[in-house]
Scaffold this active site. Structure first.
Site, PDB file in Angstrom:
ATOM      1  CG  ASP A 194      -7.404 -59.178  46.781  1.00  0.00           C
ATOM      2  OD1 ASP A 194      -7.455 -60.385  46.457  1.00  0.00           O
ATOM      3  OD2 ASP A 194      -8.013 -58.271  46.183  1.00  0.00           O
ATOM      4  CE1 TYR A 201     -14.263 -58.621  50.636  1.00  0.00           C
ATOM      5  CE2 TYR A 201     -16.168 -59.592  49.544  1.00  0.00           C
ATOM      6  CZ  TYR A 201     -14.896 -59.711  50.081  1.00  0.00           C
ATOM      7  OH  TYR A 201     -14.267 -60.930  50.056  1.00  0.00           O
TER       8      TYR A 201
END
Length: 259
Positions: free
Chosen positions: A52, A110
Protein backbone atom coordinates in the site's frame (compact mmCIF):
# COMPACT_ATOMS: atom_id res chain seq x y z
CA UNK A 1 17.86 -13.04 -22.80
CA UNK A 2 18.34 -13.21 -19.06
CA UNK A 3 15.90 -13.31 -16.16
CA UNK A 4 17.29 -11.25 -13.29
CA UNK A 5 15.98 -11.48 -9.73
CA UNK A 6 16.76 -8.57 -7.40
CA UNK A 7 15.87 -7.35 -3.94
CA UNK A 8 14.98 -3.77 -3.10
CA UNK A 9 14.71 -1.91 0.20
CA UNK A 10 12.58 1.21 0.30
CA UNK A 11 11.09 3.82 2.56
CA UNK A 12 7.55 4.01 1.21
CA UNK A 13 6.66 7.32 2.89
CA UNK A 14 6.52 9.37 -0.29
CA UNK A 15 5.29 6.67 -2.70
CA UNK A 16 1.92 5.26 -3.77
CA UNK A 17 2.92 1.66 -3.07
CA UNK A 18 4.96 -0.79 -5.14
CA UNK A 19 2.77 -1.44 -8.17
CA UNK A 20 2.76 1.06 -11.03
CA UNK A 21 0.10 3.79 -11.04
CA UNK A 22 -0.91 6.33 -13.71
CA UNK A 23 0.76 9.17 -11.82
CA UNK A 24 4.08 7.30 -11.91
CA UNK A 25 4.90 7.73 -8.23
CA UNK A 26 5.52 4.10 -7.25
CA UNK A 27 8.52 1.92 -6.50
CA UNK A 28 7.93 -0.05 -9.71
CA UNK A 29 7.87 3.15 -11.77
CA UNK A 30 11.15 4.35 -10.25
CA UNK A 31 12.86 0.99 -10.82
CA UNK A 32 11.70 0.74 -14.43
CA UNK A 33 12.85 4.29 -15.10
CA UNK A 34 16.28 3.48 -13.63
CA UNK A 35 16.57 0.34 -15.80
CA UNK A 36 15.60 2.36 -18.88
CA UNK A 37 18.24 4.95 -18.05
CA UNK A 38 20.84 2.23 -17.54
CA UNK A 39 20.14 -0.15 -20.45
CA UNK A 40 17.84 1.73 -22.83
CA UNK A 41 15.21 -1.00 -22.38
CA UNK A 42 11.56 -0.17 -21.79
CA UNK A 43 10.34 -3.14 -19.76
CA UNK A 44 7.99 -4.19 -17.00
CA UNK A 45 9.31 -5.69 -13.80
CA UNK A 46 7.38 -8.27 -11.78
CA UNK A 47 7.23 -7.67 -8.03
CA UNK A 48 6.66 -10.35 -5.41
CA UNK A 49 3.46 -8.52 -4.50
CA UNK A 50 1.88 -5.14 -3.91
CA UNK A 51 2.36 -2.81 -0.99
CA UNK A 52 0.00 0.00 0.00
CA UNK A 53 0.91 3.66 -0.22
CA UNK A 54 3.25 4.57 2.64
CA UNK A 55 4.28 0.95 3.35
CA UNK A 56 7.98 0.06 3.45
CA UNK A 57 10.00 -3.02 2.46
CA UNK A 58 13.18 -4.77 3.48
CA UNK A 59 14.37 -6.88 0.57
CA UNK A 60 11.29 -7.08 -1.66
CA UNK A 61 12.04 -9.38 -4.61
CA UNK A 62 11.34 -8.41 -8.22
CA UNK A 63 12.42 -9.90 -11.52
CA UNK A 64 12.57 -8.90 -15.18
CA UNK A 65 13.73 -10.22 -18.55
CA UNK A 66 16.60 -8.27 -20.10
CA UNK A 67 18.86 -8.53 -23.11
CA UNK A 68 21.53 -6.49 -21.33
CA UNK A 69 24.89 -8.16 -20.78
CA UNK A 70 25.85 -5.97 -17.83
CA UNK A 71 27.64 -8.25 -15.33
CA UNK A 72 25.56 -9.19 -12.27
CA UNK A 73 27.99 -7.60 -9.84
CA UNK A 74 27.48 -4.17 -11.45
CA UNK A 75 23.70 -4.03 -11.46
CA UNK A 76 23.02 -2.91 -7.90
CA UNK A 77 25.47 -0.02 -7.85
CA UNK A 78 24.45 1.07 -11.35
CA UNK A 79 20.74 1.12 -10.51
CA UNK A 80 21.24 2.80 -7.14
CA UNK A 81 23.10 5.63 -8.87
CA UNK A 82 19.91 6.24 -10.87
CA UNK A 83 17.36 5.78 -8.05
CA UNK A 84 16.14 8.15 -5.34
CA UNK A 85 18.02 7.74 -2.05
CA UNK A 86 15.01 6.12 -0.35
CA UNK A 87 15.06 3.18 -2.80
CA UNK A 88 18.09 0.84 -2.71
CA UNK A 89 18.66 -2.37 -4.69
CA UNK A 90 20.74 -4.72 -2.54
CA UNK A 91 21.08 -8.06 -4.36
CA UNK A 92 20.93 -9.49 -7.89
CA UNK A 93 20.89 -13.05 -9.28
CA UNK A 94 20.30 -14.66 -12.64
CA UNK A 95 17.41 -17.15 -12.42
CA UNK A 96 15.68 -19.50 -14.90
CA UNK A 97 13.51 -17.79 -17.51
CA UNK A 98 10.49 -19.53 -15.97
CA UNK A 99 10.98 -17.86 -12.56
CA UNK A 100 8.17 -15.49 -11.52
CA UNK A 101 8.69 -13.54 -8.29
CA UNK A 102 4.99 -13.29 -7.45
CA UNK A 103 3.69 -16.74 -8.47
CA UNK A 104 6.74 -18.48 -7.00
CA UNK A 105 6.46 -16.89 -3.54
CA UNK A 106 5.59 -19.47 -0.87
CA UNK A 107 5.77 -17.46 2.36
CA UNK A 108 5.66 -13.73 3.04
CA UNK A 109 6.37 -12.01 6.33
CA UNK A 110 5.21 -8.55 7.28
CA UNK A 111 6.29 -6.57 10.33
CA UNK A 112 4.15 -3.92 12.00
CA UNK A 113 5.80 -1.56 14.48
CA UNK A 114 4.05 0.29 17.30
CA UNK A 115 5.97 2.76 19.44
CA UNK A 116 4.33 2.32 22.83
CA UNK A 117 6.54 4.86 24.59
CA UNK A 118 5.12 8.07 26.01
CA UNK A 119 6.83 10.22 23.37
CA UNK A 120 7.41 9.54 19.67
CA UNK A 121 10.89 8.90 18.36
CA UNK A 122 11.68 11.70 15.87
CA UNK A 123 14.28 9.50 14.16
CA UNK A 124 11.86 6.57 13.60
CA UNK A 125 8.62 8.53 13.15
CA UNK A 126 8.16 7.49 9.51
CA UNK A 127 8.37 3.75 10.31
CA UNK A 128 6.42 3.52 13.58
CA UNK A 129 2.84 4.02 14.64
CA UNK A 130 3.01 5.97 17.89
CA UNK A 131 0.48 4.74 20.47
CA UNK A 132 1.39 6.05 23.96
CA UNK A 133 -1.70 4.68 25.75
CA UNK A 134 -1.32 1.42 27.66
CA UNK A 135 -1.68 -1.77 25.63
CA UNK A 136 -2.34 -5.23 27.09
CA UNK A 137 0.36 -7.09 25.20
CA UNK A 138 -0.50 -10.61 26.48
CA UNK A 139 -4.09 -10.06 25.30
CA UNK A 140 -2.79 -8.99 21.90
CA UNK A 141 -0.67 -12.14 21.73
CA UNK A 142 -3.73 -14.23 22.56
CA UNK A 143 -5.74 -12.49 19.84
CA UNK A 144 -2.94 -12.97 17.33
CA UNK A 145 -2.83 -16.72 18.06
CA UNK A 146 -6.53 -16.92 17.16
CA UNK A 147 -5.69 -15.96 13.58
CA UNK A 148 -3.30 -18.84 12.89
CA UNK A 149 -4.22 -21.50 10.37
CA UNK A 150 -6.10 -21.62 7.08
CA UNK A 151 -9.25 -19.48 7.06
CA UNK A 152 -11.42 -17.18 5.01
CA UNK A 153 -10.06 -13.78 6.05
CA UNK A 154 -12.88 -11.66 4.57
CA UNK A 155 -13.31 -9.92 7.93
CA UNK A 156 -9.72 -8.70 7.64
CA UNK A 157 -9.77 -7.69 3.97
CA UNK A 158 -10.57 -4.37 2.37
CA UNK A 159 -14.09 -4.09 1.02
CA UNK A 160 -12.40 -3.16 -2.27
CA UNK A 161 -10.63 -6.51 -2.51
CA UNK A 162 -11.04 -8.03 -5.97
CA UNK A 163 -9.70 -11.51 -5.11
CA UNK A 164 -12.05 -14.36 -5.97
CA UNK A 165 -11.05 -16.22 -2.79
CA UNK A 166 -10.18 -14.79 0.61
CA UNK A 167 -8.83 -18.07 1.93
CA UNK A 168 -5.24 -17.73 3.10
CA UNK A 169 -2.94 -19.45 5.59
CA UNK A 170 -1.12 -17.71 8.44
CA UNK A 171 1.76 -19.98 9.41
CA UNK A 172 3.35 -17.97 12.21
CA UNK A 173 2.69 -14.79 14.18
CA UNK A 174 4.51 -13.29 17.13
CA UNK A 175 5.09 -10.08 19.09
CA UNK A 176 8.51 -8.83 20.17
CA UNK A 177 8.98 -5.90 22.53
CA UNK A 178 12.16 -3.78 22.43
CA UNK A 179 12.46 -1.88 25.71
CA UNK A 180 15.93 -0.49 25.06
CA UNK A 181 14.60 3.05 24.62
CA UNK A 182 12.28 3.03 27.66
CA UNK A 183 13.03 5.72 30.25
CA UNK A 184 13.58 4.34 33.77
CA UNK A 185 10.58 4.86 36.04
CA UNK A 186 8.36 5.99 33.15
CA UNK A 187 5.19 4.60 31.63
CA UNK A 188 7.06 3.69 28.44
CA UNK A 189 6.04 0.30 27.03
CA UNK A 190 8.79 -0.06 24.44
CA UNK A 191 8.64 -0.61 20.70
CA UNK A 192 6.27 -3.45 19.83
CA UNK A 193 7.05 -5.40 16.65
CA UNK A 194 4.44 -7.82 15.29
CA UNK A 195 5.60 -10.37 12.70
CA UNK A 196 3.01 -12.23 10.61
CA UNK A 197 4.01 -14.94 8.11
CA UNK A 198 1.49 -16.27 5.62
CA UNK A 199 0.97 -17.88 2.25
CA UNK A 200 -0.24 -14.53 0.95
CA UNK A 201 -2.15 -11.49 2.12
CA UNK A 202 -5.28 -9.65 1.01
CA UNK A 203 -5.55 -5.91 0.49
CA UNK A 204 -5.09 -4.14 3.85
CA UNK A 205 -5.16 -7.52 5.64
CA UNK A 206 -2.21 -6.98 7.97
CA UNK A 207 -3.24 -3.40 8.73
CA UNK A 208 -6.80 -4.50 9.62
CA UNK A 209 -5.40 -7.29 11.81
CA UNK A 210 -3.24 -4.72 13.60
CA UNK A 211 -6.06 -2.21 13.99
CA UNK A 212 -8.14 -4.98 15.55
CA UNK A 213 -5.31 -6.16 17.81
CA UNK A 214 -4.77 -2.62 19.09
CA UNK A 215 -8.42 -2.55 20.09
CA UNK A 216 -7.81 -5.83 21.92
CA UNK A 217 -4.82 -4.20 23.63
CA UNK A 218 -6.99 -1.25 24.68
CA UNK A 219 -9.66 -3.55 26.11
CA UNK A 220 -12.25 -2.52 23.52
CA UNK A 221 -12.42 -6.06 22.08
CA UNK A 222 -11.86 -9.28 24.01
CA UNK A 223 -9.13 -11.54 22.65
CA UNK A 224 -11.70 -14.33 22.76
CA UNK A 225 -13.68 -12.47 20.10
CA UNK A 226 -11.02 -12.85 17.40
CA UNK A 227 -12.19 -16.31 16.23
CA UNK A 228 -15.76 -14.99 16.19
CA UNK A 229 -14.72 -11.99 14.09
CA UNK A 230 -12.82 -14.31 11.74
CA UNK A 231 -15.81 -16.64 11.33
CA UNK A 232 -18.16 -13.72 10.58
CA UNK A 233 -16.54 -13.13 7.16
CA UNK A 234 -17.69 -9.52 7.49
CA UNK A 235 -15.34 -6.53 7.33
CA UNK A 236 -17.65 -4.62 9.68
CA UNK A 237 -16.95 -7.16 12.45
CA UNK A 238 -13.23 -6.28 12.67
CA UNK A 239 -11.47 -3.17 13.91
CA UNK A 240 -10.12 -0.17 11.98
CA UNK A 241 -7.33 -0.24 9.42
CA UNK A 242 -4.04 0.69 11.13
CA UNK A 243 -1.97 3.47 9.57
CA UNK A 244 0.33 2.38 6.76
CA UNK A 245 3.63 3.81 8.02
CA UNK A 246 4.02 1.13 10.71
CA UNK A 247 3.98 -1.68 8.13
CA UNK A 248 6.91 -3.18 6.26
CA UNK A 249 7.26 -6.19 4.00
CA UNK A 250 9.93 -8.07 5.94
CA UNK A 251 10.78 -11.11 3.80
CA UNK A 252 9.60 -13.31 0.92
CA UNK A 253 10.56 -16.98 0.69
CA UNK A 254 10.73 -19.36 -2.29
CA UNK A 255 11.33 -23.07 -2.71
CA UNK A 256 15.05 -23.76 -2.99
CA UNK A 257 14.66 -25.02 -6.56
CA UNK A 258 12.77 -21.89 -7.64
CA UNK A 259 15.87 -19.75 -8.05
Amino acid sequence: MRNLLMKVNYDGTHYDGFQTQPQGNTIQDKLEHAILHLTGETLKITGSGRTDAGVHAYGQPFNFITSSQIPLERWCLALNARLPQDIVVTEAWEVPLSFHSRRGAKRKTYRYTINGNRFPDPFQRRWQHHHPMRLDIPAMEQGLAGLLGTHDYTSFASRKSTKTSHVRTIFEARLEVDRSMCRPGSSDQGVIHTYITGSGFLQHMVRIIMGTLMQVGQGKISADRIPVILAACDRAAAGPTAVSKGLALWSVEYDENEN
